[in-house]
Design a protein around this motif. Structure first.
Motif, mmCIF file in Angstrom:
data_model
loop_
_atom_site.group_PDB
_atom_site.id
_atom_site.type_symbol
_atom_site.label_atom_id
_atom_site.label_comp_id
_atom_site.label_asym_id
_atom_site.label_seq_id
_atom_site.Cartn_x
_atom_site.Cartn_y
_atom_site.Cartn_z
ATOM 1 N N ASP A 140 8.982 3.742 6.164
ATOM 2 C CA ASP A 140 8.966 2.634 5.458
ATOM 3 C C ASP A 140 9.201 2.490 3.977
ATOM 4 O O ASP A 140 8.971 3.479 3.466
ATOM 5 C CB ASP A 140 7.452 2.090 5.703
ATOM 6 N N CYS A 141 10.214 1.711 3.793
ATOM 7 C CA CYS A 141 10.580 1.761 2.132
ATOM 8 C C CYS A 141 9.598 0.940 1.407
ATOM 9 O O CYS A 141 9.045 0.013 1.728
ATOM 10 C CB CYS A 141 11.845 0.707 2.382
ATOM 11 N N ASP B 96 13.179 -3.150 6.368
ATOM 12 C CA ASP B 96 12.757 -1.933 5.593
ATOM 13 C C ASP B 96 11.939 -0.761 6.432
ATOM 14 O O ASP B 96 11.457 0.152 5.832
ATOM 15 C CB ASP B 96 12.140 -2.294 4.370
ATOM 16 N N LYS C 2 1.363 5.847 2.254
ATOM 17 C CA LYS C 2 1.693 5.002 1.330
ATOM 18 C C LYS C 2 0.693 4.955 0.089
ATOM 19 O O LYS C 2 0.929 4.785 -1.047
ATOM 20 C CB LYS C 2 2.079 3.687 1.783
HETATM 21 MG MG LIG Z 1 7.877 -1.784 3.164
#
Ligand SMILES: [Mg+2]
Length: 421
Positions: free
Chosen positions: A6-7, A99, A149
């Motif tokens: 995931d960006c 993304d 993240k």
């Molecule tokens: Mg993202």
């Protein structure tokens, strides 16, 4: 094992690649016509809530932040670059949104190490920071990604193994509405049953879940237990984007076939959009050749086409999708899959589509369109899928799933009732 790549703050990150001054600054990306905030950098999150109309941002805050119009052409192309880069280092990649993509990680001896390298390569080659969550199912990979993240200590990669104490802690720390595919309404109903965390759902009674909710939620419970059973194409309504795609029954390089497939996916997406009462700001389309066929030329293009106004009108969405297809189609390739994604959804709020300068005739026109779409949906719901559709379809089209062995629809079609002699 499955990875979810995931960006991080994708739109903001794309802008930063070409404007490094924005690094560390609060940035917001605005919807079409610069209406409201649809994407935020981490720095902007404490200052401006998601979806806030730009004009409502206080001047004091406005001065400290950078707001940008959405540049879908840039985001679409950067997305393509990220996925192309990842594709070189994994056996299989399935883009899931502009993304995010799931990747197959089986066969790598040291998965965390491989993911760290992949992360560094994507950053080096595209400038986009990514996080990777790894687990045995897609639902768990989603949770793992969340940890990758949020918790800086993992440096963007987190592997979630079942049967460990940290697994239980992780599931306990996530509320059910953070579980992939669990929407707000389902979450509320689960809470009345005392199911509050991902762990509670993991422990829930399968039969009860199936009876009181659905087979889809039952699959989610199984996935939380480490049993992979959710395919990308049978997702429950996702919140942020809608994706419809399908592999063709046979490979095709024919533009006409592809147009038909794209039209069908766009219509199905628009229908889902209306069902959850959202409108989309942009349409992405993608094509895929068969990566297992090393003897064939490979081509995996995608493109994002912005919509002039956020809409749920099938006709506008189909039109944008076809425009995208025209732009990426090339002769000489045999495609295996096509798909349509609807991006940057927001709740359909009849007022938000208009501004001071919208005249009355536009409003009437819009209301007529809404009625038309509603009527089509009602008829299709009552009379069966595709009773009314935009454009015709060939019965033997390659995108049709193979249904040569299909029995009659005995109970729902007058013309397919069983016959008594
Ligand atoms: Mg993202």
């Amino acid at each position: 094992m499955i990875g979810l790549i995931d960006c991080n703050n994708f739109y903001a990150s794309c802008e930063r690649v070409f404007n490094p001054k924005l690094e560390g600054q609060p940035i917001g990306i605005l919807s079409n016509n610069d209406g409201c905030v649809i994407a935020r950098s981490n720095e902007l999150k404490p200052l401006v809530p998601m979806g806030m109309p730009a004009y409502q941002i206080q001047p004091k805050i406005r001065k400290q932040i950078t707001l940008l119009s959405s540049n879908y052409e840039l985001y679409g192309d950067m997305s393509q670059r990220v996925f192309d880069t990842v594709r070189n280092y994994t056996a299989n990649i399935e883009p899931y949104s502009i993304d995010e993509a799931f990747i197959q990680l089986d066969g790598f001896s040291d998965i965390p190490d491989h993911c760290q390298k992949l992360r560094a390569i994507v950053k080096r080659d595209t400038g986009i920071p990514v996080s990777i969550g790894v687990a045995s199912t897609r639902t768990l990979a989603k949770l793992a990604n969340h940890i990758a993240k949020k918790q800086v200590i993992h440096q963007g990669v987190y592997c979630l193994a079942t049967n460990t104490t940290s697994f239980i802690d992780t599931l306990k720390a996530h509320a059910i509405d953070e579980v992939w595919g669990v929407g707000r309404r389902i979450a509320e109903k689960l809470q009345t049953l005392g199911i509050h965390s991902a762990w509670d759902l993991h422990q829930a009674d399968l039969k009860q879940i199936r009876q009181q909710f659905s087979v889809v939620l039952e699959r989610t419970v199984l996935e939380l237990r480490g049993i992979a059973c959710i395919e990308l194409d049978d997702l429950a309504t996702p919140k942020k984007n809608i994706m419809t795609s399908r592999s063709f029954g046979r490979l095709t390089g024919d533009l006409f076939d592809l147009q038909e497939a794209i039209r069908m996916h766009a219509c199905r997406g628009a229908e889902k959009l209306r069902r959850q009462q959202s409108v989309a700001n942009a349409v992405a389309i993608f094509l895929k050749t068969n990566h297992f066929r090393k003897d064939l030329n490979q081509y995996h293009p995608s493109i994002v086409v912005p919509l002039a106004v956020a809409t749920d009108d099938s006709r506008l969405i189909v039109h944008a999708a076809q425009k995208g297809l025209q732009a990426i189609y090339k002769k000489g390739y045999l495609f295996m899959k096509a798909g349509v994604m609807l991006l940057d959804l927001k709740a359909k709020n009849s007022n938000s589509q208009y501004d001071l300068f919208t005249d009355e005739s536009t409003v009437t026109w819009q209301q007529k369109n809404d009625q038309l779409m509603q009527t089509i949906d009602n008829i299709n719901r009552k009379m069966g899928k595709n009773t009314i559709q935009l454009g015709g379809t060939q019965p033997q089209a390659p995108w049709q799933i193979k249904r040569q062995l299909l029995s009659q629809r005995y109970t729902t079609r007058w013309d397919e009732l069983p016959l008594v002699k």
